[in-house]
Design a protein around this motif. Structure first.
Motif, PDB file in Angstrom:
ATOM      1  N   THR A   6     -50.251  10.607 -19.437  1.00 23.41           N
ATOM      2  CA  THR A   6     -51.384   9.925 -20.139  1.00 23.41           C
ATOM      3  C   THR A   6     -50.365   8.783 -21.433  1.00 23.41           C
ATOM      4  OG1 THR A   6     -53.108   9.733 -22.585  1.00 23.41           O
ATOM      5  CG2 THR A   6     -51.533  11.210 -22.153  1.00 23.41           C
ATOM      6  N   SER A   7     -50.991   7.809 -21.809  1.00 25.67           N
ATOM      7  CA  SER A   7     -50.169   6.700 -23.103  1.00 25.67           C
ATOM      8  C   SER A   7     -50.732   6.912 -24.578  1.00 25.67           C
ATOM      9  CB  SER A   7     -49.792   5.617 -22.484  1.00 25.67           C
ATOM     10  OG  SER A   7     -51.098   5.086 -22.169  1.00 25.67           O
ATOM     11  N   SER A   8     -52.207   7.676 -24.446  1.00 30.90           N
ATOM     12  CA  SER A   8     -53.099   7.726 -25.767  1.00 30.90           C
ATOM     13  C   SER A   8     -52.502   8.678 -26.635  1.00 30.90           C
ATOM     14  CB  SER A   8     -54.222   8.214 -24.610  1.00 30.90           C
ATOM     15  OG  SER A   8     -55.363   9.141 -25.927  1.00 30.90           O
ATOM     16  N   LEU A   9     -52.691   7.833 -27.940  1.00 27.68           N
ATOM     17  CA  LEU A   9     -52.156   8.955 -29.239  1.00 27.68           C
ATOM     18  C   LEU A   9     -52.392  10.109 -29.241  1.00 27.68           C
ATOM     19  CD1 LEU A   9     -50.041   9.318 -31.418  1.00 27.68           C
ATOM     20  CD2 LEU A   9     -51.620   7.763 -32.764  1.00 27.68           C
ATOM     21  N   LEU A  10     -53.627  10.501 -29.082  1.00 29.15           N
ATOM     22  CA  LEU A  10     -54.885  10.934 -28.990  1.00 29.15           C
ATOM     23  C   LEU A  10     -54.849  11.477 -28.199  1.00 29.15           C
ATOM     24  CD1 LEU A  10     -56.814  12.217 -31.068  1.00 29.15           C
ATOM     25  CD2 LEU A  10     -58.136  10.880 -29.176  1.00 29.15           C
ATOM     26  N   LEU A  11     -54.556  11.648 -27.399  1.00 25.30           N
ATOM     27  CA  LEU A  11     -54.212  13.386 -26.085  1.00 25.30           C
ATOM     28  C   LEU A  11     -52.723  13.429 -25.910  1.00 25.30           C
ATOM     29  CD1 LEU A  11     -55.955  11.233 -22.577  1.00 25.30           C
ATOM     30  CD2 LEU A  11     -56.501  13.193 -24.157  1.00 25.30           C
ATOM     31  N   PHE A  12     -51.401  12.292 -26.664  1.00 26.53           N
ATOM     32  CA  PHE A  12     -50.455  13.209 -26.371  1.00 26.53           C
ATOM     33  C   PHE A  12     -50.337  14.620 -28.117  1.00 26.53           C
ATOM     34  CE2 PHE A  12     -47.854   9.304 -25.579  1.00 26.53           C
ATOM     35  CZ  PHE A  12     -47.588   9.785 -24.086  1.00 26.53           C
ATOM     36  N   SER A  13     -50.792  14.216 -28.814  1.00 27.48           N
ATOM     37  CA  SER A  13     -51.543  15.124 -30.078  1.00 27.48           C
ATOM     38  C   SER A  13     -52.246  16.124 -29.995  1.00 27.48           C
ATOM     39  CB  SER A  13     -52.294  14.452 -31.016  1.00 27.48           C
ATOM     40  OG  SER A  13     -51.255  13.151 -31.372  1.00 27.48           O
ATOM     41  N   LEU A  14     -53.265  16.079 -28.980  1.00 22.88           N
ATOM     42  CA  LEU A  14     -54.525  17.659 -28.463  1.00 22.88           C
ATOM     43  C   LEU A  14     -53.062  17.932 -27.098  1.00 22.88           C
ATOM     44  CD1 LEU A  14     -56.796  18.611 -28.153  1.00 22.88           C
ATOM     45  CD2 LEU A  14     -57.108  16.442 -26.107  1.00 22.88           C
ATOM     46  N   ILE A  15     -52.471  17.372 -26.213  1.00 24.86           N
ATOM     47  CA  ILE A  15     -51.541  18.519 -25.209  1.00 24.86           C
ATOM     48  C   ILE A  15     -50.427  19.301 -26.248  1.00 24.86           C
ATOM     49  CG2 ILE A  15     -50.013  18.176 -23.626  1.00 24.86           C
ATOM     50  CD1 ILE A  15     -51.426  15.920 -22.799  1.00 24.86           C
ATOM     51  N   ARG A  16     -50.027  18.500 -27.320  1.00 22.42           N
ATOM     52  CA  ARG A  16     -48.642  18.417 -28.055  1.00 22.42           C
ATOM     53  C   ARG A  16     -49.612  19.774 -28.593  1.00 22.42           C
ATOM     54  NH1 ARG A  16     -44.257  19.852 -25.933  1.00 22.42           N
ATOM     55  NH2 ARG A  16     -43.051  19.356 -28.431  1.00 22.42           N
ATOM     56  N   PHE A  17     -50.670  19.929 -29.230  1.00 21.31           N
ATOM     57  CA  PHE A  17     -51.191  21.186 -30.146  1.00 21.31           C
ATOM     58  C   PHE A  17     -51.512  21.954 -29.603  1.00 21.31           C
ATOM     59  CE2 PHE A  17     -55.163  23.535 -30.519  1.00 21.31           C
ATOM     60  CZ  PHE A  17     -55.075  24.074 -31.750  1.00 21.31           C
ATOM     61  N   LEU A  18     -51.794  21.811 -27.750  1.00 24.85           N
ATOM     62  CA  LEU A  18     -52.252  22.979 -27.081  1.00 24.85           C
ATOM     63  C   LEU A  18     -50.655  24.151 -26.562  1.00 24.85           C
ATOM     64  CD1 LEU A  18     -54.733  21.685 -24.825  1.00 24.85           C
ATOM     65  CD2 LEU A  18     -54.748  23.470 -26.279  1.00 24.85           C
ATOM     66  N   ALA A  19     -49.204  23.097 -26.419  1.00 24.10           N
ATOM     67  CA  ALA A  19     -48.529  23.355 -26.020  1.00 24.10           C
ATOM     68  C   ALA A  19     -47.289  24.416 -27.237  1.00 24.10           C
ATOM     69  CB  ALA A  19     -47.304  22.669 -25.756  1.00 24.10           C
ATOM     70  N   GLY A  20     -48.183  24.126 -28.882  1.00 27.09           N
ATOM     71  CA  GLY A  20     -47.605  24.830 -29.686  1.00 27.09           C
ATOM     72  C   GLY A  20     -48.112  26.240 -29.514  1.00 27.09           C
TER      73      GLY A  20
END
Length: 399
Positions: A100-114
């Motif tokens: 993805t290149s979406s800021l929203l999706l980046f943030s969601l993915i990194r949240f789950l990774a956390g």
């Protein structure tokens, strides 16, 4: 007569190795590979420092949520299953970052990774460190936490070796995330083969007593949370700082490689100072050394600043993390898992705020000097608190 919960020495090597690989995957790649990949994302996707800070903070919000959730005892007796599931999730989420290149999706993915990294850290540590403690072997902790540094070093090397144009139409930053997913997959398979079934005590299914908040435990937890704020600013933006004014990518690669290699051996080296200074004294010294390192990051000229900053960051942040948790466990002997979870949560709060504040200040000032000096001041404050409370903490822990 041998204690029933004592772990035979010959079983410790695969256990420590499993812990190291799990930490390399979940922390070195799942969390910290964002740092060497970030400059490419900022360049190719036109992300601002504030955007980068937002994505980083989303990861730390997830880490906080995972740490809080881990403290409720629902995973008692199922530590191994949760740990392995979190490693699988880390692999999938690393892959998703390149799709993805979406800021929203980046943030969601990194949240789950956390969330996944918190689960791996807490539950794998519960298995590995308990077995090292049962065997009276301090090397297990050094190897276990050293895995974070190895993961950081390997991720730095991987990003550096990737061709600038990427692979087959993939951008360099996408290829880096995919490469991280492949490494994480291999690591997860190895951990699944080596990780023991549960903590060494044989009492994993028993719920701990409620956590008692003594004054020393409050102080240590507070400084642990503030340390999360202070260290994470450099840990998030060190490579981006190294790229500023550099003619090529060698300095940023070396800065993060040095961070990882020094982190990998830091717990082992600092342990030699424990007989003289005690664990609390080493914890205090680590805060001071990292604060000085942050000052040097902005005081020294390039390319020396990021290299020295990476060295001092790596030499301290794993040790302070490991010994801080060890002190917290000693201050709450009847509920060590709860103490570990709540301290990790405090750490997570600091990490959430740190990148947001740093990104905002850097975007407003045009450099990372102000947020870096702020982080140093926070760490000096932590050191002062520990110094004032040191006698009580040592008396309560014997450390």
């Amino acid at each position: 007569m041998t204690r029933p919960d004592r772990v035979p020495a010959h079983n410790l090597a695969p256990t420590a190795l499993a812990g190291a690989i799990a930490m390399a995957v979940a922390m070195g790649f799942g969390r910290f590979s964002y740092t060497p990949i970030l400059p490419g994302m900022m360049t190719e996707l036109s992300l601002t420092p504030a955007d980068a800070g937002l994505i980083a903070s989303a990861n730390f919000v997830g880490y906080l949520g995972g740490a809080v959730a881990a403290g409720y005892g629902w995973a008692a007796g199922r530590e191994r299953m949760v740990s392995l599931s979190a490693l699988v999730a880390t692999t999938v989420l690393l892959l998703a970052m390149g799709l993805t290149s979406s800021l929203l999706l980046f943030s969601l993915i990194r949240f789950l990774a956390g969330v996944a990294s918190a689960f791996t850290m807490i539950f794998t540590s519960a298995i590995v460190l308990s077995r090292g403690l049962a065997a009276g072997n301090p090397h297990v902790q050094s190897v276990h936490f050293g895995g974070v540094g190895i993961g950081i070093a390997v991720s730095s090397l991987m990003v550096f070796l990737l061709p600038a144009q990427g692979f087959g139409g993939l951008a360099n930053w996408q290829a880096a995330w995919f490469g991280g997913a492949l490494v994480a997959c291999i690591g997860t398979i190895i951990v699944a083969a080596l990780l023991p079934s549960g903590p060494a005590s044989g009492k994993a299914a028993e719920r701990e007593k409620p956590l008692v908040w003594s004054r020393p435990l409050v102080v240590v937890t507070l400084t642990y949370g503030l340390f999360g704020f202070g260290y994470v600013i450099t840990a998030t933006f060190l490579v981006a700082m190294a790229r500023q004014g550099a003619s090529d990518h060698t300095v940023e690669f070396l800065a993060w490689l040095i961070t990882g290699l020094s982190a990998a051996i830091s717990v082992h080296l600092w342990r030699r100072a424990v007989p003289r200074l005690g664990i609390v004294g080493v914890y205090l010294l680590g805060l001071l050394v990292e604060a000085i390192g942050l000052i040097l990051v902005v005081a020294l000229p390039s390319p020396y600043a990021p290299l020295i900053g990476g060295l001092m960051l790596g030499a301290t942040f794993i040790m302070v993390t490991a010994y801080g948790l060890q002190i917290g466990r000693a201050l709450a002997p009847q509920s060590p898992r709860k103490a570990l979870a709540f301290m990790t949560a405090a750490f997570g709060v600091g990490q959430i705020i740190g990148p947001l504040v740093a990104g905002w200040l850097a975007q407003g000032s045009g450099s990372f000097t102000v947020p870096t000096l702020l982080a140093s001041g926070v760490l000096l404050f932590c050191a002062a608190l520990i110094g004032l409370e040191m006698r009580r903490i040592v008396a309560a822990t014997g450390a």
